[in-house]
Every structure is written in C-alpha cells, then in structure tokens.
Design a protein around this motif. Sequence first.
Motif, short mmCIF file in Angstrom:
data_model
loop_
_atom_site.label_atom_id
_atom_site.label_comp_id
_atom_site.label_asym_id
_atom_site.label_seq_id
_atom_site.Cartn_x
_atom_site.Cartn_y
_atom_site.Cartn_z
N PHE A 1 -42.78 -22.32 39.39
CA PHE A 1 -43.98 -22.35 38.55
C PHE A 1 -44.04 -21.04 37.78
O PHE A 1 -43.94 -19.97 38.37
N ALA A 2 -44.16 -21.16 36.47
CA ALA A 2 -44.13 -19.96 35.63
C ALA A 2 -45.17 -20.09 34.53
O ALA A 2 -45.62 -21.19 34.21
N THR A 3 -45.54 -18.96 33.96
CA THR A 3 -46.36 -18.99 32.74
C THR A 3 -45.75 -18.04 31.75
O THR A 3 -45.08 -17.06 32.12
N CYS A 4 -45.96 -18.34 30.48
CA CYS A 4 -45.57 -17.38 29.45
C CYS A 4 -46.59 -17.49 28.33
O CYS A 4 -47.34 -18.47 28.24
N VAL A 5 -46.61 -16.48 27.50
CA VAL A 5 -47.49 -16.55 26.33
C VAL A 5 -46.59 -16.88 25.15
O VAL A 5 -45.60 -16.20 24.89
N TYR A 6 -46.89 -17.99 24.49
CA TYR A 6 -46.07 -18.43 23.37
C TYR A 6 -47.00 -18.66 22.18
O TYR A 6 -47.98 -19.39 22.29
N GLU A 7 -46.70 -18.00 21.10
CA GLU A 7 -47.55 -18.07 19.89
C GLU A 7 -49.02 -17.82 20.25
O GLU A 7 -49.92 -18.54 19.83
N GLY A 8 -49.21 -16.83 21.12
CA GLY A 8 -50.57 -16.39 21.45
C GLY A 8 -51.28 -17.24 22.49
O GLY A 8 -52.44 -16.96 22.81
N LYS A 9 -50.63 -18.28 23.01
CA LYS A 9 -51.31 -19.16 23.98
C LYS A 9 -50.55 -19.18 25.29
O LYS A 9 -49.31 -19.17 25.29
N THR A 10 -51.29 -19.22 26.40
CA THR A 10 -50.63 -19.31 27.70
C THR A 10 -50.07 -20.70 27.91
O THR A 10 -50.77 -21.70 27.69
N LYS A 11 -48.80 -20.76 28.28
CA LYS A 11 -48.15 -22.05 28.57
C LYS A 11 -47.82 -22.07 30.07
O LYS A 11 -47.38 -21.05 30.62
N PHE A 12 -48.03 -23.21 30.68
CA PHE A 12 -47.81 -23.37 32.12
C PHE A 12 -46.53 -24.19 32.30
O PHE A 12 -46.42 -25.29 31.72
N ILE A 13 -45.60 -23.67 33.07
CA ILE A 13 -44.29 -24.34 33.16
C ILE A 13 -43.98 -24.68 34.61
O ILE A 13 -43.96 -23.79 35.48
N PHE A 14 -43.76 -25.95 34.86
CA PHE A 14 -43.32 -26.40 36.18
C PHE A 14 -41.85 -26.76 36.05
O PHE A 14 -41.51 -27.74 35.37
N ALA A 15 -40.98 -25.96 36.63
CA ALA A 15 -39.54 -26.24 36.59
C ALA A 15 -39.21 -26.82 37.96
O ALA A 15 -39.13 -26.09 38.95
N LEU A 16 -39.08 -28.13 38.00
CA LEU A 16 -38.96 -28.83 39.28
C LEU A 16 -37.50 -29.11 39.59
O LEU A 16 -36.67 -29.21 38.69
N PRO A 17 -37.18 -29.29 40.88
CA PRO A 17 -35.80 -29.60 41.22
C PRO A 17 -35.36 -30.91 40.57
O PRO A 17 -36.17 -31.81 40.36
N GLY A 18 -34.05 -30.99 40.30
CA GLY A 18 -33.53 -32.17 39.59
C GLY A 18 -33.47 -33.42 40.44
O GLY A 18 -33.54 -34.54 39.91
N ASN A 19 -33.33 -33.28 41.76
CA ASN A 19 -33.25 -34.48 42.59
C ASN A 19 -34.46 -35.36 42.30
O ASN A 19 -35.60 -34.87 42.35
N PRO A 20 -34.23 -36.65 42.02
CA PRO A 20 -35.35 -37.49 41.58
C PRO A 20 -36.55 -37.51 42.53
O PRO A 20 -37.70 -37.47 42.07
N VAL A 21 -36.30 -37.55 43.84
CA VAL A 21 -37.46 -37.61 44.75
C VAL A 21 -38.19 -36.26 44.75
O VAL A 21 -39.42 -36.19 44.83
N SER A 22 -37.41 -35.19 44.64
CA SER A 22 -38.03 -33.86 44.59
C SER A 22 -38.92 -33.78 43.34
O SER A 22 -40.05 -33.28 43.41
N ALA A 23 -38.39 -34.29 42.22
CA ALA A 23 -39.16 -34.25 40.98
C ALA A 23 -40.44 -35.09 41.14
O ALA A 23 -41.52 -34.69 40.69
N TYR A 24 -40.30 -36.23 41.80
CA TYR A 24 -41.44 -37.14 42.00
C TYR A 24 -42.53 -36.47 42.86
O TYR A 24 -43.69 -36.37 42.46
N VAL A 25 -42.11 -35.99 44.03
CA VAL A 25 -43.08 -35.41 44.96
C VAL A 25 -43.71 -34.15 44.37
O VAL A 25 -44.93 -33.95 44.43
N CYS A 26 -42.87 -33.31 43.75
CA CYS A 26 -43.40 -32.04 43.22
C CYS A 26 -44.31 -32.27 42.02
O CYS A 26 -45.24 -31.50 41.79
N SER A 27 -44.03 -33.32 41.26
CA SER A 27 -44.95 -33.63 40.16
C SER A 27 -46.31 -34.00 40.70
O SER A 27 -47.35 -33.57 40.17
#
Length: 613
Positions: free
Chosen positions: A482-508
């Motif tokens: 889980f990360a945040t960055c400021v892009y074009e003056g706005k905070t963006k929230f980034i969820f970089a989830l594992p690629g395994n489909p079930v991991s992506a499902y559960v973590c979402s």
Amino acid sequence: MVKAVVIITVSDTCSKDHSKDESGPALCQLVKEKFPDAYIHTIIVPDEKEIIERELKYFCDSKIDLILTTGGTGLSSRDVTPEATKAVIQREVPAIPIAMTLESLKKTPMAMLSRATAGIRDKTLIINFPGSKKAVVECIEVVKPVLSHAVSLLANDLAEVRVVHDQMQHTCTHSKVSVGKVALRHRESPYPMLDMAEAFNIVDAVMMQWTEGIEEVPIEDSMGRVAALPIHAKEPMPPFPASVKDGYACLSWDGVGLRKVRSAVTAGDTPAAILSSGECARVNTGAPIPSGADCVVQVEDTKLVKATEDNETELEIEVLVPPQPHQDVRPIGFDIPLGAVLLEKGDIIDAAKVGILAGAGYLTVPVRSCPKVAILSTGNELQEPSEEILRPSHIRDSNRIMLKMLLREQGYESTDYGIARDEPAELASAIARALPTCDILVCTGGVSMGERDLLKPVLANDFGATIHFGRVRMKPGKPSTFATCVYEGKTKFIFALPGNPVSAYVCSLLFVVRALRQCTRYTSEFARMRVRLGREVKLDPRPEYARAVLQFPETGELPIATLLGNQCSSRLLSACGASVLLELPGSNKDRVSLPADTVVSALVTGKIDLTRP
Ligand SMILES: Nc1nc2c(c(=O)[nH]1)N[C@H]1C(S)=C(S)[C@@H](COP(=O)(O)OP(=O)(O)OC[C@H]3O[C@@H](n4cnc5c(N)ncnc54)[C@H](O)[C@@H]3O)O[C@H]1N2
Ligand code: MOO
Ligand SMILES: [Mg+2]
C-alpha cells in the motif's frame, strides 16, 4: 480517426498478374487489423510515374485519409514511386521514412537502398513502403502508432488530438529503476511483515486523507451510495386520510344498522359529499375518506339491502359489526409525517429508500462522492483473454476483469488500464497514464521477491511514493503493498496486490474495498459472524482468509462452514461462490489444525446463499 485508406501496389509484374501481389494484401490485412472500421480500397499500377501521380492525386481529391504505396522505391530505373509522390505532395514528412529505415537497418543493410518518401497533399497522408512483403510488415509496425494521430491532425479532429496529447503527456519513456544484477538482489524482503491489525489501521488512517465530497445523483443511480445529507419529507404520506380497506366510509357512532349509500369514492377521486348520520360512502383501498366519516367498514362486514334495478348502484346497506372510531383509516402522514427524516446522513441507499425518495418527490439525492478506481495488471506472461492463440509460457489475464467485477459486486465501478510488462519504463508509463484519472490505483503482480517484481521500486523511485506497507502476515496476500504519492498536486492511493489471482481477490476485499468503504461510508468493516467448521482444517503459519460457503442447520444453530476446496493462492476456483472469508488463526507449536465443529469468525464478503450445501 482513420476512416478511408487506399493501398497502391506499384509493380510492372503485379499489374500484369494480380496474383503475384503479396505486399498489397499483407498491407491491407495489417491496416484492417489496426483500423477495423476503416474503408480500405486497393489498386495495382505499373511503375509509370504519370499513372502513379494520377492515382495519388485522384485519391487525395477523393478525401482519402491515408494512401500507402508499396513498391517502386529502390534504385532501378523503373523505380519511380518516390518521384511520383514528391510531385503530388505539398509538404514532406521526412521522419517517417527515417524511422522505417532505422528499424529496417536492424534487419538488413539493404534498407539503405530504399528511397521511400512520405508527405501530405491537402488532408491526405501518403507513405511509400518498400516492395517486399517482409519489409512492408516491418515498416507498418514502425508507423502504426502515429497513423491515427497524424490523420486526426490533418483532419483537425481536435477531440482525438487532445486525447493523444493527454496520453503523451503522461507517458514515461524512462524509469529511474534498472532491472539490476540479479545476483545482488535482496535475499530477504526489506519490508517489515505487518500484522493484519496494523495494516488495517494504516489503510484507515491514510485513507482519511481522501476528502469527502458530495455529489447529487439521480435516484435511479443511487443504489448502494451513501446519503451525504439528511433528507426530509416535503409532503405527508398519505397526504389525505385514506381507506385501508374496500368497504364503506361511515360514522362510527352510528353503530350497526342501515346506512344510505350517498356516494362512491375510488382511489384518485376527490369526495364531494359530506356524510351525515345514517349515511355512508362506498370507498376503495387508497381512496380518500369523505368529510364527516371517521371509519371504514370492510365490505365483508356488511349486507346489501337495496340496489337500483340494473344493480349498477348500491342504495342501502346494513353494517353488521359495530365499527370502532378511526378503524381502517390511515390518517394524514400515517406512513411518513411531514418533515420526517427520509434518509439520515450516512444511510446506504437501497431499493426501498429509492421508493421512499420517489414517493416524496425527490428525483436526485446528495451522496458521498466515490474515489475513482483504476485497475492495472502487470506481467510479461500475461495476454488479453480475447487473444485467440495462447503463446508459449503465457497465461491469460484473469485478474483485471475479476477485480472489476468484484468491485462492482461490492458497489464500486472502476476503469481498466490494461496490462503493463515487467519493464520499469513500461510500468512507470502505465502508472503515469492511470494516475491522472484515478484516486485509487489497484495493480496486481510484481510485488514479491523476483528480479522482475519491480512495482515497489518503480512506485518509490519514479513517483516518489511512500510505501506504507510492503508485506503483511496473511495468507493469501503476503507481499500486499500500500503506497501513496502526490501526482499533479493530488494524493493518489495505490494498492499493489500480489499477482496470484486468489491473493488479488482476497486483498481487494480486505484492503481496496475497505478503503472504498472508508471513503464512501462511515464504516469500513465487513459484517462478522460466528460459524462452525464442518471439517478439520489445517492451519498455515500465517493467519489465513479461507473462502467458504455456509449451510444453515434447521435447528437454528450456528451455520456450518465448508471450505471451497484447495486454498492455494493461484486456484481461483476456491473463491467461486464464496459467501465468507473464514478468519483462521496462524498455527503455532501447540496448534497445527482446528478440529471439526470449532467455532471461528467469518467476514461476510459475498452473498449468503441459503440453498448451498
Ligand atoms: N522468494 C519468494 N517468492 C515468493 C514469495 C516470497 O515471499 N518469497 N511470495 C510468494 C507469494 S506469497 C505470492 S502471493 C507471490 C506474489 O507474486 P507477485 O505479486 O510478485 O506477482 P507475480 O510474480 O507477478 O505473479 C504471481 C503469480 O500470479 C500470476 N498472475 C500475475 N498476474 C496475473 C493476472 N493478471 N491474471 C492471472 N494470473 C496472474 C503469475 O503468472 C504468477 O503465477 O509471490 C510468491 N513468491
Ligand atoms: O501470500 Mo501469497 O498471496 O500466499 O500466495
Ligand atoms: Mg513475483
């Protein structure tokens, strides 16, 4: 948009025998793939300058967007396509043949012998391609990315031009991250392993940075949204005293006995007569009660005494059961008094509430605004599900569509940003394309320990992102980021989830939906219930979120949970039809499994289907 394309094969041989033409059809096929909706016309002409010139002018005058020629660009005395082209164009576009030559030179030095040219006549772009089929295929790949934009510029199609300019603005061709020497990679993750509670606290705290907005949406689009302001009744419901039954409006103090039927009032009628003692009015359910009456006697409690000869009208009835004052009358405001709260701030809007709003004359409703979500898959091995042939060692991308549907199931829409390869510049480019349009970016893949797991360094180095966490003690989902960055003056929230489909499902469900709920609702948690394990379950060292269905015993005891087969992170079948995520504790030396009948807690993440075993 490219609407019309002409392909001219220039060749003495092919003009005599069309079956010899290979590059024209190849070019035609490639153009069709690129512009499936475009009109494409092909002709074959001999290597004659006047004929080529004549045809080029004719098609330019016919307002064709793009003319592609193949052949006649070499050094032989009959090769005159560039001369004919130069004779008709008003402006040259020299970089097009340069780009094609540079690419072709990687394959053969013979590319130096092509004299192909490109230029513009009025609003038509003309490009010469060499004569060989192989060269045509190589060169069209080079120009393909610019054709549409070039045609839009010539046609002065400002909307299309703007889209491309916007995309270009957000396209990175470089990344500060290099894939690096694999032998020097981390052998231990540099990210501390957080417990779930810590990870949830971080998500909740960070998402507080999302500033609540209010938007007014039509009521038919408001399902699942959260009321941002209280809504009050502008009118009482019912707005008049209404009958609850089909029967007769009477004066209760007349008691049982005969009544003259003064009038008839059906729903929608306005009663004219004022009833006096000994009188009644025939009324239907929902009809207004005439003045003078204070109760309704249902038709079942009466007897007909007298009617007109044709039986069209009742003249006199007898009330058989003593009526009570106000019986079977809904007074004004009985269901909803004037000024009553129809929606509290924070209420989730459901079908009944939409009905209430419509009934109260509200066509729109103010709701909490929702962050915009973008979804991006990453991975060199991924192909679009629509691709016909699966290339060796590749798989089709199931995460993107699955996450889109999963979020929709939970009431949230999202935008698809495709697949990015595991190259730092490509990842940076895809992220830079998504960030301007979204508040929350959900990526899958590339967050673990492989040398191609580059998402964390790209986020940190190219976007200056703060990585709030990069590893969580959970199964599936260990490398959840889980990360945040400021892009074009706005905070963006980034969820970089594992690629395994079930991991992506559960973590979402656990992180992304939590974040969205936190932004749009006033609670972020899923409902929890206690369930009984149907069978013994082996425990993983990490706390596990096992996908399960429930069975409800008739005796009213706790529901029985059955796991959906093998719980491996790659096996998405284990999430199909899941009603709950069981919260299984991590194993320890004293506890490696939970016996059947153990009571565990479960998060209600899906529909609870009573019919499932
Ligand atoms: N040395 C270690 N290796 C791994 C660890 C570890 O701690 N140390 N963690 C494992 C765990 S746990 C998980 S989960 C995965 C996470 O991997 P990544 O997030 O880096 O994802 P990828 O490597 O890109 O892919 C993993 C897996 O998923 C498939 N995949 C990826 N995207 C999609 C998609 N869009 N649709 C369908 N399938 C997808 C991909 O092909 C891989 O099979 O790392 C373990 N490794
Ligand atoms: O944590 Mo990974 O998501 O087990 O497979
Ligand atoms: Mg990986």
